[in-house]
Motif scaffolding. Sequence first.
Motif, PDB file in Angstrom:
ATOM      1  N   VAL A 290       0.851  -1.189   0.000  1.00  0.00           N
ATOM      2  CA  VAL A 290       0.000   0.000   0.000  1.00  0.00           C
ATOM      3  C   VAL A 290       0.886   1.238   0.000  1.00  0.00           C
ATOM      4  N   ILE A 291       0.529   2.214  -0.844  1.00  0.00           N
ATOM      5  CA  ILE A 291       1.254   3.478  -0.910  1.00  0.00           C
ATOM      6  C   ILE A 291       0.421   4.537  -0.198  1.00  0.00           C
ATOM      7  N   THR A 292       1.068   5.287   0.672  1.00  0.00           N
ATOM      8  CA  THR A 292       0.363   6.284   1.484  1.00  0.00           C
ATOM      9  C   THR A 292       0.975   7.657   1.271  1.00  0.00           C
ATOM     10  N   HIS A 293       0.095   8.655   1.066  1.00  0.00           N
ATOM     11  CA  HIS A 293       0.526  10.052   1.075  1.00  0.00           C
ATOM     12  C   HIS A 293       0.399  10.534   2.512  1.00  0.00           C
ATOM     13  N   LYS A 294       1.522  10.710   3.175  1.00  0.00           N
ATOM     14  CA  LYS A 294       1.520  10.940   4.619  1.00  0.00           C
ATOM     15  C   LYS A 294       0.761  12.209   5.041  1.00  0.00           C
ATOM     16  N   PRO A 295       0.916  13.345   4.340  1.00  0.00           N
ATOM     17  CA  PRO A 295       0.199  14.543   4.807  1.00  0.00           C
ATOM     18  C   PRO A 295      -1.328  14.418   4.739  1.00  0.00           C
ATOM     19  N   SER A 296      -1.837  13.769   3.669  1.00  0.00           N
ATOM     20  CA  SER A 296      -3.300  13.717   3.483  1.00  0.00           C
ATOM     21  C   SER A 296      -3.916  12.398   3.946  1.00  0.00           C
ATOM     22  N   GLY A 297      -3.099  11.385   4.095  1.00  0.00           N
ATOM     23  CA  GLY A 297      -3.617  10.077   4.478  1.00  0.00           C
ATOM     24  C   GLY A 297      -4.195   9.284   3.327  1.00  0.00           C
ATOM     25  N   ARG A 298      -4.129   9.808   2.107  1.00  0.00           N
ATOM     26  CA  ARG A 298      -4.638   9.065   0.953  1.00  0.00           C
ATOM     27  C   ARG A 298      -3.811   7.797   0.734  1.00  0.00           C
ATOM     28  N   THR A 299      -4.455   6.737   0.251  1.00  0.00           N
ATOM     29  CA  THR A 299      -3.762   5.471  -0.009  1.00  0.00           C
ATOM     30  C   THR A 299      -4.185   4.896  -1.353  1.00  0.00           C
ATOM     31  N   THR A 300      -3.329   4.067  -1.887  1.00  0.00           N
ATOM     32  CA  THR A 300      -3.635   3.276  -3.069  1.00  0.00           C
ATOM     33  C   THR A 300      -2.811   2.003  -2.992  1.00  0.00           C
ATOM     34  N   THR A 301      -3.080   1.069  -3.850  1.00  0.00           N
ATOM     35  CA  THR A 301      -2.352  -0.196  -3.831  1.00  0.00           C
ATOM     36  C   THR A 301      -1.432  -0.311  -5.033  1.00  0.00           C
TER      37      THR A 301
END
Length: 723
Positions: free
Chosen positions: A156-167
């Motif tokens: 899983v890839i996470t954008h730390k500031p926004s909390g968005r995720t994708t696989t």
Amino acid sequence: MNHVAQMNRRTFVASAAALGGGLALGMDIPLGPKVVRAADGSPEITAWVVIRPDDTVVIRIARSEMGQGTLTGLAQLVAEELECDWSKVTTEFPTPGQNVARKRVWGDMSTGGSRGIRDSHEYVRKGGATARTMLVEAAANEWKVPAAECSASNGVITHKPSGRTTTFGKVAEAAAKLEPPKDVQLKDPKDWKIAGKGVKRLDTADKLTGKLVYGIDLKLPGMLNAAIKDCPVFGGKVKSFDAAKVMGMKGVKKVVQVGDTGVAVVGDTWWQAKAALDALPIVWDEGPNANASSATIAEFLKAGLDAEQAFVGNQDGDVKAAIAGAAKVIKAEYNYPYQNHACMEPMNATALYTDDKCEVWGPSQNGEAAFGAILQAAGLPAGKCEFHKVHLGGGFGRRGRSDYVIQAVLIAKQMPGTPIKLIWSREEDMTHCSYHPITQCRLIGALDVNNNLTGLHMRISGQSILTAIFPARLENGKDPATFSGLNAKGEAALGYTIPNLLIDHAMRNPHVPPGFWRGVNINQNAIYLECFIDELAHAAGQDPLEFRRKLMANHPKHLAVLNAVAEKAGWGKAAPQRVYRGLAQHMGYGSYVAACAEVSVNGGAVKIHRIVAATDPGYAVNPAQIERQIAGSFVYGLSALFYQECTVKDGRIEQTNFDSYNSMRISEMPKVESIIMPSGGFWGGVGEPTICVAAPAVLNAIFAATGKRHRSFPLMHQNLRMA
């Protein structure tokens, strides 16, 4: 993992991916940038990593899997740097044809010398790290954020500031179109989460359910089967055969000569082919070696012990002067026999030859060597040949050779368009091996008035594997592989400092071909050296551990593993009643190993109660698998010590099956206590190093129990058996 696809004949002929997870690769340019795709259309992120839309991660494994666990270990290293979900990992073998076509992007495919992980760890880790970087960048591009603000973990890839995720699966297509980074940072091993752990092997479940396909299991549409006999005397050839005598037998399709030395029968089933072959009248020209015997070979080698000329492997000081001036001189002569690899799965390969293509499916420890053998035998260019590797039912060095691949192609060439599966009978497999090299060794030690070891001359007489298999690797005629574990430095260094030292080799090459056999030269070298060091200790009236320690001050890693087994085994403390201990240490394939054996002897029955074994491989990718490799190597090494010998009569090997070439049973297996102590800073092997210390540790314990030295093997000839 690497299953045979179900297909019709048309699909089979059309696809080079008929076996092994569908590695047929293609280029797709739907939006401009090139994307390399696997056969199922999934994008390749790097040569090592394919990501499917359902987040399955396919990790490419270039090395061979023969039960040693390299497939899982390499996958762990890639997955560690990739930061994928380990539960979604599967594997496949790339083909050597694709490797050649892509400028050897997968590197060396040879699997031997315990090189599978230690020689490829860096570039496979970079393959995983590069793929992770590209996947993260693709997600960042989609979110229009800096990649530095994103991280990957567990697929899983996470954008730390926004909390968005994708696989991984959702961004794989975009990632495959990106330019790979020129450099990537690899993890510090102390931060490993998948590597360094005893994860379950990826191939176990399919083995247990019978889903895993070995070469001997392979079935292709329209396939016929072949059985073969080669001249029973090495160096001989076919003189004549009468095919008409068997052509009327059930199922027989064709009788063919295979090269100068063999004859094969092709039939509907393998058993029909073998029955016809057994009935086939063959006349052999056995050549000049038909009079050779174990006795003549032994005399040939014994002469080498006194030869004036020998290749020097390790030398320091003046050993002749040390021996001449010694207060006490100790001498001993040892010998070690031919031994067979005895793989559970005999040699086999399936070949399909047409006028413009030749493909072979089968087990090999070196896919590129098998590929080269196909080119040689088929007479076709590289672009028209391919080798599809499957799991090996044992290798131990034997499947580093490709003689059986050449035979399969030569047979298939005589029946174009028909897949031919060649299987060696057990008798053919036992009598046409490339055998553990036969050697003898004379050791002379010099002790001064204070019982210090001042000199050691170790003369080895016997075969050179490199002369037979890789003559280009000889060093001015010397075979450096002969001195494994006895060198001044390097990946197989001597663990003792002796002021006056000479270790040399009188090369003697009988007609029986030698080959790499699990552990190879460290096996006999460890017996010769470690048993003689024990002899010297007892001659000096000193404890064998303390005698060794005095010689090992400049060899801290050797000493560390020796101290570890001594401490855990309780050396210096009372053993159970009628139980005796023996020690051994050695270095091979970049790893430091030691063992302490506990045995009791009742008449001719030797009970090995336990062996404490330590290994320092630098880094431990899968500790659980290392423990299994240690125990498995002891099965191999102790079977050889007690039971296994190949003898020669009338130029041919006498042992033809397991009734005359025995192996230890489960009830004879000692308790093995493993100490895995990776010290870091180097990458050593696992599958082969530990085998060498079991036998000398047991031999030294037998001496402690009986007061008798055994210097000729196997021990069954000394009226000793395992209890």
